[in-house]
Design a protein around this motif. Structure first.
Motif, PDB file in Angstrom:
ATOM      1  N   GLY A   1      24.722  -4.592  54.413  1.00  0.00           N
ATOM      2  CA  GLY A   1      24.237  -3.558  53.499  1.00  0.00           C
ATOM      3  C   GLY A   1      23.076  -2.784  54.086  1.00  0.00           C
ATOM      4  N   LEU A   2      22.159  -3.489  54.738  1.00  0.00           N
ATOM      5  CA  LEU A   2      21.021  -2.823  55.377  1.00  0.00           C
ATOM      6  C   LEU A   2      21.496  -1.869  56.459  1.00  0.00           C
ATOM      7  N   SER A   3      22.453  -2.299  57.269  1.00  0.00           N
ATOM      8  CA  SER A   3      22.980  -1.451  58.332  1.00  0.00           C
ATOM      9  C   SER A   3      23.627  -0.194  57.754  1.00  0.00           C
ATOM     10  N   THR A   4      24.388  -0.363  56.675  1.00  0.00           N
ATOM     11  CA  THR A   4      25.032   0.779  56.021  1.00  0.00           C
ATOM     12  C   THR A   4      23.997   1.748  55.460  1.00  0.00           C
ATOM     13  N   LEU A   5      22.972   1.207  54.833  1.00  0.00           N
ATOM     14  CA  LEU A   5      21.934   2.061  54.246  1.00  0.00           C
ATOM     15  C   LEU A   5      21.171   2.824  55.329  1.00  0.00           C
ATOM     16  N   LEU A   6      20.882   2.171  56.443  1.00  0.00           N
ATOM     17  CA  LEU A   6      20.187   2.855  57.537  1.00  0.00           C
ATOM     18  C   LEU A   6      21.032   3.992  58.103  1.00  0.00           C
ATOM     19  N   ALA A   7      22.321   3.740  58.297  1.00  0.00           N
ATOM     20  CA  ALA A   7      23.199   4.793  58.826  1.00  0.00           C
ATOM     21  C   ALA A   7      23.294   5.959  57.848  1.00  0.00           C
ATOM     22  N   SER A   8      23.390   5.651  56.555  1.00  0.00           N
ATOM     23  CA  SER A   8      23.471   6.709  55.536  1.00  0.00           C
ATOM     24  C   SER A   8      22.168   7.502  55.481  1.00  0.00           C
ATOM     25  N   TYR A   9      21.056   6.821  55.615  1.00  0.00           N
ATOM     26  CA  TYR A   9      19.761   7.512  55.623  1.00  0.00           C
ATOM     27  C   TYR A   9      19.658   8.460  56.825  1.00  0.00           C
ATOM     28  N   LEU A  10      20.042   7.979  57.993  1.00  0.00           N
ATOM     29  CA  LEU A  10      19.948   8.817  59.184  1.00  0.00           C
ATOM     30  C   LEU A  10      20.865  10.025  59.094  1.00  0.00           C
ATOM     31  N   ALA A  11      21.941   9.916  58.315  1.00  0.00           N
ATOM     32  CA  ALA A  11      22.867  11.040  58.145  1.00  0.00           C
ATOM     33  C   ALA A  11      22.439  11.982  57.033  1.00  0.00           C
ATOM     34  N   SER A  12      21.306  11.707  56.374  1.00  0.00           N
ATOM     35  CA  SER A  12      20.808  12.559  55.293  1.00  0.00           C
ATOM     36  C   SER A  12      19.687  13.460  55.798  1.00  0.00           C
ATOM     37  N   ASP A  13      19.298  14.410  54.953  1.00  0.00           N
ATOM     38  CA  ASP A  13      18.212  15.318  55.320  1.00  0.00           C
ATOM     39  C   ASP A  13      16.863  14.682  54.997  1.00  0.00           C
ATOM     40  N   LEU A  14      15.791  15.329  55.412  1.00  0.00           N
ATOM     41  CA  LEU A  14      14.452  14.904  55.016  1.00  0.00           C
ATOM     42  C   LEU A  14      14.314  14.951  53.503  1.00  0.00           C
ATOM     43  N   VAL A  15      13.385  14.202  52.975  1.00  0.00           N
ATOM     44  CA  VAL A  15      13.148  14.214  51.531  1.00  0.00           C
ATOM     45  C   VAL A  15      12.773  15.615  51.071  1.00  0.00           C
ATOM     46  N   PHE A  16      11.854  16.244  51.765  1.00  0.00           N
ATOM     47  CA  PHE A  16      11.426  17.608  51.465  1.00  0.00           C
ATOM     48  C   PHE A  16      11.500  18.444  52.746  1.00  0.00           C
ATOM     49  N   PRO A  17      12.676  18.974  53.069  1.00  0.00           N
ATOM     50  CA  PRO A  17      12.843  19.686  54.340  1.00  0.00           C
ATOM     51  C   PRO A  17      11.898  20.861  54.522  1.00  0.00           C
ATOM     52  N   GLN A  18      11.675  21.628  53.462  1.00  0.00           N
ATOM     53  CA  GLN A  18      10.823  22.806  53.618  1.00  0.00           C
ATOM     54  C   GLN A  18       9.361  22.429  53.811  1.00  0.00           C
ATOM     55  N   TRP A  19       8.929  21.382  53.127  1.00  0.00           N
ATOM     56  CA  TRP A  19       7.511  21.009  53.212  1.00  0.00           C
ATOM     57  C   TRP A  19       7.218  20.162  54.444  1.00  0.00           C
ATOM     58  N   ASP A  20       8.048  19.162  54.721  1.00  0.00           N
ATOM     59  CA  ASP A  20       7.726  18.176  55.748  1.00  0.00           C
ATOM     60  C   ASP A  20       7.965  18.652  57.170  1.00  0.00           C
ATOM     61  N   THR A  21       8.541  19.831  57.357  1.00  0.00           N
ATOM     62  CA  THR A  21       8.682  20.355  58.710  1.00  0.00           C
ATOM     63  C   THR A  21       7.367  20.917  59.243  1.00  0.00           C
ATOM     64  N   ARG A  22       6.333  20.935  58.422  1.00  0.00           N
ATOM     65  CA  ARG A  22       5.018  21.406  58.872  1.00  0.00           C
ATOM     66  C   ARG A  22       3.972  20.360  58.483  1.00  0.00           C
ATOM     67  N   PRO A  23       2.917  20.234  59.265  1.00  0.00           N
ATOM     68  CA  PRO A  23       1.906  19.207  58.979  1.00  0.00           C
ATOM     69  C   PRO A  23       1.041  19.523  57.766  1.00  0.00           C
ATOM     70  N   GLN A  24       1.002  20.784  57.353  1.00  0.00           N
ATOM     71  CA  GLN A  24       0.170  21.165  56.207  1.00  0.00           C
ATOM     72  C   GLN A  24       0.658  22.499  55.652  1.00  0.00           C
ATOM     73  N   GLY A  25       0.183  22.828  54.448  1.00  0.00           N
ATOM     74  CA  GLY A  25       0.601  24.076  53.831  1.00  0.00           C
ATOM     75  C   GLY A  25      -0.191  24.336  52.575  1.00  0.00           C
ATOM     76  N   PRO A  26       0.147  25.392  51.834  1.00  0.00           N
ATOM     77  CA  PRO A  26      -0.602  25.750  50.629  1.00  0.00           C
ATOM     78  C   PRO A  26      -0.262  24.809  49.476  1.00  0.00           C
ATOM     79  N   LEU A  27      -1.183  24.708  48.528  1.00  0.00           N
ATOM     80  CA  LEU A  27      -0.977  23.858  47.364  1.00  0.00           C
ATOM     81  C   LEU A  27       0.261  24.278  46.578  1.00  0.00           C
ATOM     82  N   SER A  28       0.546  25.569  46.529  1.00  0.00           N
ATOM     83  CA  SER A  28       1.680  26.055  45.755  1.00  0.00           C
ATOM     84  C   SER A  28       3.012  25.521  46.258  1.00  0.00           C
ATOM     85  N   ALA A  29       3.055  25.093  47.525  1.00  0.00           N
ATOM     86  CA  ALA A  29       4.304  24.571  48.091  1.00  0.00           C
ATOM     87  C   ALA A  29       4.333  23.049  48.134  1.00  0.00           C
ATOM     88  N   PHE A  30       3.244  22.408  47.732  1.00  0.00           N
ATOM     89  CA  PHE A  30       3.154  20.952  47.828  1.00  0.00           C
ATOM     90  C   PHE A  30       4.058  20.283  46.798  1.00  0.00           C
TER      91      PHE A  30
END
Length: 386
Positions: free
Chosen positions: A336-365
């Motif tokens: 089950g752990l192996s399956t979950l890890l593979a599924s996670y790696l095949a998914s996108d980031l939790v917040f693709p727009q926010w987490d692609t940068r180290p910081q940003g404005p409060l309105s986008a947080f």
């Protein structure tokens, strides 16, 4: 992306049969590197012996993710050559001498071609000599010693064998996999996690899935002494999932046949959004996945954060009964752990727009009002602090 359970079992047993107490991990890291080579996964080795492997995915998008596992285990070193030819021990990592009593060990002198065998015994080991005192003797590392399978009766005899203070003593794992799927062995922490992770990587490679996020595998070798993932992570890593043993014990939700998403450990809570995303991925995949918190516990996630890593962290675990003792897990949990890890790696980031940068404005947080599946900023406007 179903994991190859035959592969997982074989890698697990082979890992367990390689002694690797923290500080003496070159052999086990060599083994993991050879396995990655066979999977066609490129990697480098750091100055301190950690492996950083490239699992693929688009590079240069501003953010990547990492899976962290560790190959080092608890163990011991020679603290003193005793006048009667026995060895006094210093523990490596945090574990009780209670679980080492009776353990078969290998003792490693500086001569790399030589290994000595022996056994950990309590000081009062003979019932015919000590009678009821064998039951009243205290439990501590001062109360045990190693009896070597050699003709030794003095400290000088030990030195003649090439032994000295600081030589490593490894408790042998003695793995057993039962017909019912239970895995009973020392050092499942974290070699079972390494085997499950390598099986997940193999499943991804076999499936030909293109990862949506650049991913790396960090294989550390000093986790048991608290600083495993303190180096080796790239600056662009936005999410890190540590893989380690989940505590099966009274008062815990973790079970030997389930996968655990740890919500907090002895250091503090894990990332709110990433943890819940992992739990949701597991449920959606039909896995037996539970949430838990651990009191006396830390992992590679803690060492990464304490070293200043700027990322989200979460922890996935395989259920282990009697952790850092006579450990047991189940193949269901590892699959089950192996399956979950593979599924996670095949998914996108939790917040693709926010987490692609180290910081940003409060309105986008991202706020708690935003579910992990969403990519937009907060649904509510800025709070009027006036």
């Amino acid at each position: 992306m179903t994991p190859d359970l035959t592969y997982l079992r074989r890698v697990l047993v082979e890992l367990l049969e390689i002694p690797s107490p923290t500080g003496r991990t070159d052999h086990v890291q060599q083994y993991v590197g050879e396995r990655l080579d066979r999977l066609g996964v490129p990697f480098v080795v750091t100055r301190r012996g950690a492996i950083v492997a490239d699992l693929g995915g688009p590079a240069g998008d501003g953010a990547s993710r990492a899976i962290a596992v560790h190959t080092d285990t608890i163990g011991a070193m020679i603290r003193r050559l005793k006048e009667d030819g026995r060895l006094e021990l210093k523990p490596v990592g945090t574990h009780s001498s209670r679980f080492s009593e009776g353990a078969a060990v290998w003792v490693f002198p500086d001569d790399l071609e030589t290994v000595y065998t022996g056994q950990v015994l309590p000081l009062k080991a003979s019932g015919h000599r000590w009678d009821d005192e064998v039951d009243s003797q205290g439990v501590s590392w001062d109360q045990v010693e190693v009896r070597l399978d050699e003709h030794v009766a003095t400290a000088e005899d030990l030195r003649a064998l090439g032994l000295d203070v600081g030589d490593f003593v490894a408790q042998l794992a003695s793995p057993v996999i039962t017909d019912r799927g239970y895995v009973r062995s020392r050092h499942l922490d974290d070699k079972a996690g390494v085997a499950a992770t390598l099986a997940a990587v193999k499943a991804i490679k076999d499936s030909g899935v293109e990862l949506p996020v650049h991913a790396r595998l960090l294989v550390t070798c000093t986790e048991e002494i608290g600083h495993g993932a303190s180096h080796g992570l790239a600056e662009d890593v936005a999410e890190m999932v540590s893989v380690d043993a989940a505590v099966v014990a009274p008062g815990q939700q973790s079970r030997e046949r389930a996968v655990t998403v740890a919500m907090a450990d002895g250091v503090g809570p894990f990332d709110y959004h990433l943890s819940r995303r992992l739990h949701a991925i597991g449920r959606d995949a039909g896995l037996d996945v539970v949430r838990d918190t651990f009191a006396h516990y830390r992992s590679d996630a803690a060492s990464a954060l304490e070293a200043g890593a700027h990322l989200r962290v979460a922890l996935l675990g395989f259920g282990v009964d009697a952790t850092h003792g006579h450990e047991r897990t189940h193949l269901d949990s590892l699959a089950g752990l192996s399956t979950l890890l593979a599924s996670y790696l095949a998914s996108d980031l939790v917040f693709p727009q926010w987490d692609t940068r180290p910081q940003g404005p409060l309105s986008a947080f991202p706020s708690l009002a935003v579910q992990p599946a969403q990519e937009e900023g907060p649904q509510e406007g800025p709070i009027d602090v006036d």
